[in-house]
Design a protein around this motif. Sequence first.
Motif, mmCIF file in Angstrom:
data_model
loop_
_atom_site.group_PDB
_atom_site.id
_atom_site.type_symbol
_atom_site.label_atom_id
_atom_site.label_comp_id
_atom_site.label_asym_id
_atom_site.label_seq_id
_atom_site.Cartn_x
_atom_site.Cartn_y
_atom_site.Cartn_z
ATOM 1 N N GLN A 1 0.973 -1.310 0.112
ATOM 2 C CA GLN A 1 -0.073 -0.057 -0.245
ATOM 3 C C GLN A 1 0.730 1.340 -0.226
ATOM 4 O O GLN A 1 0.698 2.212 -0.764
ATOM 5 N N TYR A 2 1.979 1.157 0.722
ATOM 6 C CA TYR A 2 2.754 2.605 0.925
ATOM 7 C C TYR A 2 4.136 2.265 0.223
ATOM 8 O O TYR A 2 4.961 3.251 0.181
ATOM 9 N N GLU A 3 4.362 1.331 -0.484
ATOM 10 C CA GLU A 3 5.645 1.080 -1.282
ATOM 11 C C GLU A 3 6.717 1.409 -0.311
ATOM 12 O O GLU A 3 7.402 2.064 -0.647
ATOM 13 N N ASP A 4 6.655 0.688 0.710
ATOM 14 C CA ASP A 4 7.601 0.846 1.938
ATOM 15 C C ASP A 4 8.571 -0.393 1.916
ATOM 16 O O ASP A 4 8.205 -1.476 2.272
ATOM 17 N N VAL A 5 9.935 0.185 1.525
ATOM 18 C CA VAL A 5 10.797 -1.265 1.384
ATOM 19 C C VAL A 5 11.306 -1.687 2.783
ATOM 20 O O VAL A 5 11.386 -2.754 3.055
#
Length: 218
Positions: free
Chosen positions: A140-144
């Motif tokens: 959802q947040y493109e959080d690696v």
Amino acid sequence: MTGREQFETDLSDIKEDIMALSNASVDALRKAIDALYNQDLNLANSVIDEDKRVDKQEHAINDQTILLIARQQPVATDLRRLVISLQITTDIERMADNAKNIAKSTCHLGQDHRLTIHPRIKEMRDMAINMNETAMRAFQYEDVSIAGKLSAMDDKVDRLYERIVSDLLSETATNPEKIQYVMQMAFSARYIERFSDHITNIGESILYLVKGESYKLN
């Protein structure tokens, strides 16, 4: 609405559909394990039947994504985002397939088998569901940084799977007449382990989306 605004809207719709598909796969896993513990063949069969709906949802998302690629002809990160959406959708559909296979194991055992389901299979399921929640938050947040947590979480699932199989092998040695039961328990644990592996694939897809490089979490 400009072309860019329409693209962002369509992309957002695809992301929401993927997350809904993920919820459906988790719901299938939850029901499949409940059916296994409760010897509930009706619930098991409903999981098997509902898998067809998941397949249809996967096809619809793929069609929508491919149409958007053809219409907008995106490049760079936009194109990567859509290609990754196709990959993630495939992994989620396979997660649901593993839930369906657990339901089939329940059907193989049948009702009134008077066998005790290994207590840690439910724990393994809960770990897989927690993994999926983490993966979807990363998506959802493109959080690696969130996606990177999946590797350690998957290791815990793998260790629990190994412990369950070890317990089952010990039971086979002392109760060879329970071989059918042991097989279905081992299969069910394996299906949850595979469910989790597909979640790590999703994490790898997110890392590739953001960083543009391939990473291995499994």
